[in-house]
Write an enzyme that holds these catalytic residues in place. Structure first.
Site, short mmCIF file in Angstrom:
data_model
loop_
_atom_site.label_atom_id
_atom_site.label_comp_id
_atom_site.label_asym_id
_atom_site.label_seq_id
_atom_site.Cartn_x
_atom_site.Cartn_y
_atom_site.Cartn_z
N HIS A 120 0.86 -1.19 0.00
CA HIS A 120 0.00 0.00 0.00
C HIS A 120 0.89 1.24 0.00
O HIS A 120 1.74 1.43 0.88
CB HIS A 120 -0.87 -0.05 1.26
CG HIS A 120 -1.89 1.02 1.38
ND1 HIS A 120 -3.14 0.94 0.80
CD2 HIS A 120 -1.87 2.21 2.03
CE1 HIS A 120 -3.85 2.03 1.10
NE2 HIS A 120 -3.09 2.82 1.84
N ASP B 212 0.92 5.30 0.13
CA ASP B 212 0.11 6.46 0.50
C ASP B 212 0.67 7.73 -0.13
O ASP B 212 1.77 8.15 0.19
CB ASP B 212 0.10 6.61 2.03
CG ASP B 212 -0.78 5.57 2.69
OD1 ASP B 212 -1.97 5.49 2.32
OD2 ASP B 212 -0.29 4.83 3.55
N MET C 24 0.26 11.72 -0.61
CA MET C 24 -0.38 12.89 0.03
C MET C 24 0.19 14.17 -0.58
O MET C 24 1.39 14.27 -0.79
CB MET C 24 -0.09 12.88 1.53
CG MET C 24 -0.50 11.59 2.21
SD MET C 24 -0.08 11.65 3.96
CE MET C 24 -0.57 10.00 4.47
N HIS D 165 -2.83 4.70 -2.93
CA HIS D 165 -3.92 5.41 -2.25
C HIS D 165 -3.70 6.91 -2.45
O HIS D 165 -2.79 7.50 -1.85
CB HIS D 165 -3.90 5.02 -0.75
CG HIS D 165 -4.91 5.72 0.08
ND1 HIS D 165 -4.92 5.64 1.46
CD2 HIS D 165 -5.95 6.53 -0.24
CE1 HIS D 165 -5.92 6.37 1.94
NE2 HIS D 165 -6.55 6.93 0.92
N MET E 281 -4.34 10.44 -1.84
CA MET E 281 -4.93 11.47 -0.97
C MET E 281 -4.51 12.83 -1.52
O MET E 281 -3.67 13.53 -0.95
CB MET E 281 -4.44 11.27 0.48
CG MET E 281 -5.07 10.06 1.15
SD MET E 281 -4.18 9.52 2.62
CE MET E 281 -2.95 8.47 1.85
N GLY F 185 -4.16 11.10 6.35
CA GLY F 185 -3.12 12.12 6.45
C GLY F 185 -1.89 11.70 7.23
O GLY F 185 -0.81 12.18 6.97
N GLY G 211 0.16 8.38 9.59
CA GLY G 211 0.23 7.02 10.10
C GLY G 211 0.11 7.05 11.61
O GLY G 211 0.11 8.13 12.24
N GLY H 254 -6.09 2.28 8.58
CA GLY H 254 -5.85 3.21 9.68
C GLY H 254 -6.05 2.59 11.05
O GLY H 254 -7.14 2.11 11.35
N GLY H 255 -4.98 2.56 11.82
CA GLY H 255 -5.08 2.04 13.19
C GLY H 255 -5.35 0.55 13.27
O GLY H 255 -5.88 0.07 14.26
N GLY I 148 0.24 -0.01 8.66
CA GLY I 148 1.55 0.63 8.55
C GLY I 148 2.38 0.39 9.78
O GLY I 148 3.25 -0.48 9.82
N SER I 149 2.06 1.14 10.84
CA SER I 149 2.90 1.04 12.04
C SER I 149 2.83 -0.33 12.70
O SER I 149 3.82 -0.77 13.29
CB SER I 149 2.56 2.16 13.02
OG SER I 149 1.17 2.31 13.14
#
Ligand code: DX5
Ligand code: ZN
Length: 234
Positions: A34, A36, A38, A67, A69, A143, A145, A177-178, A198-199
């Site tokens: 994935h 991201d 931005m 993705h 954004m 927006g 991570g 997300g999360g 991600g994290s």
């Protein structure tokens, strides 16, 4: 039920070792990567552009999911497609001509996805879901991570899944997300078929492989259960 797909988000990776980290994720069984993107406008952060996709294309055979954004995704579709993106995910928010954008992605021969933010209802997908390969439900505000999972998005995942079963059963329900070993079971039970993380993958002190195994274990055996989530009769 088939296994949930895992999409490590490189936003949380160590960019100085990006190729290595992606290879590690691939060896640990990642289904896709994935990416991201931005623009500092659609979201208050800057990240990466097509050059990263082009570099990653040389080090992995995994599908690269992009993705976007960004305020005007139409301006960048060709460039990301040429760089090697396999799927292009565009937000519902702020796109007055979403159908045109999706058709353009299809013309480029890429998988198309629509993304909805936490405050956007599932119902907006009603007239676009039949045209896409995946829906991405944001479980944080896009927006950044490493944000906290927004729990009120869980019943919405169920509503998205319901809509998809009705109008385009082949479409994937991905969440972003999360997502970690605690939240993964909740979203899978609600109807998610793919998880972006991600994290929880690149930020785990035990390393990418251990983190991915943990996520996979946490989501295994968590069948989609529409009756529980939406309070419907079975
Ligand atoms: C957020 C991005 C996510 C982000 C997820 O705007 O779209 O893909 O990388 O990061 P974690 O898994 O750390 O919440
Ligand atoms: Zn993302």
């Amino acid at each position: 039920m088939s296994d949930v797909k895992l999409a490590p988000s490189i936003l949380a990776a160590d960019f100085a070792r990006l190729g290595q980290q992606v290879t590690e994720a691939a060896q640990a069984g990642a289904d896709r990567i994935h990416v991201d993107v931005m623009d500092g406008h659609f979201v208050p952060n800057l990240s990466m552009g097509p050059a990263i996709v082009q570099s990653l294309r040389r080090v992995t055979d995994l599908p690269l999911e992009t993705h976007l954004m960004v305020t005007d995704p139409d301006l960048f579709l060709d460039e990301f497609a040429a760089a090697g993106s396999d799927s292009l995910l565009v937000h519902w928010e702020g796109n007055a001509n979403l159908h045109r954008t999706v058709q353009r992605i299809r013309t480029l021969g890429k998988r198309a996805g629509v993304v909805i933010n936490p405050a956007t209802p599932a119902a907006v997908l009603e007239e676009i879901v039949q045209d896409v390969d995946q829906v991405l439900v944001m479980t944080v505000n896009p927006g950044f991570g490493h944000q906290q999972f927004i729990r009120t998005t869980v019943p919405k995942i169920g509503r998205v899944r319901e809509l998809i079963e009705r109008r385009n059963p082949g479409c994937e329900v991905e969440v972003d997300g999360g997502i970690d070993a605690t939240t993964a079971p909740l979203v899978v039970r609600a109807g998610a078929t793919a998880l972006v993380a991600g994290s929880a993958i690149f930020g785990d002190r035990d390393g990418v492989t251990a983190a991915m195994n943990r996520l996979r274990d946490a989501s295994r055996d968590m069948e989609y259960n529409n009756a529980t989530i939406n309070g419907n009769a079975a």
